[in-house]
Enzyme design. Structure first.
Site, PDB file in Angstrom:
ATOM      1  N   MET A   1      39.309  38.844  42.913  1.00 16.00           N
ATOM      2  CA  MET A   1      39.871  39.610  43.999  1.00 16.00           C
ATOM      3  C   MET A   1      40.223  41.010  43.483  1.00 16.00           C
ATOM      4  SD  MET A   1      43.427  39.010  46.171  1.00 16.00           S
ATOM      5  CE  MET A   1      44.025  37.849  45.011  1.00 16.00           C
ATOM      6  N   PRO A   2      39.439  42.019  43.873  1.00 14.45           N
ATOM      7  CA  PRO A   2      39.758  43.393  43.466  1.00 14.45           C
ATOM      8  C   PRO A   2      41.012  43.901  44.188  1.00 14.45           C
ATOM      9  CG  PRO A   2      37.510  43.217  44.319  1.00 14.45           C
ATOM     10  CD  PRO A   2      38.187  41.937  44.593  1.00 14.45           C
ATOM     11  N   ILE A   3      41.879  44.539  43.432  1.00 16.39           N
ATOM     12  CA  ILE A   3      43.073  45.159  44.007  1.00 16.39           C
ATOM     13  C   ILE A   3      43.019  46.642  43.658  1.00 16.39           C
ATOM     14  CG2 ILE A   3      45.591  45.244  44.040  1.00 16.39           C
ATOM     15  CD1 ILE A   3      45.538  42.287  43.135  1.00 16.39           C
TER      16      ILE A   3
END
Length: 71
Positions: A1-3
């Protein structure tokens, strides 16, 4: 999950923030080959006295630019 964290000066509209979030989400999902549903974007807004460049607040930099133009 890219933040993704974005820091910007206070003053942009909700519409502008929505546009940039959509564009960044699309770019990240495409380049990382992940679902847009997994992309998270955190926007932090800073007042003029909380954002510094070269040791000066943005307000100080703006004032200096104004003085340069009138000199």
């Amino acid at each position: 999950m890219p933040i993704i964290e974005m820091h910007m000066m206070v003053g942009r509209t909700t519409e502008q923030k929505n546009k940039v979030a959509a564009a960044v989400t699309e770019a990240v999902a495409k380049s990382l080959e992940c679902s847009a549903d997994t992309v998270r974007i955190l926007i932090t807004e800073h007042a003029g006295d909380g954002f510094y460049v070269a040791g000066q607040t943005m307000a100080q930099r703006a004032a200096a630019r104004t003085q340069e133009k009138t000199a």
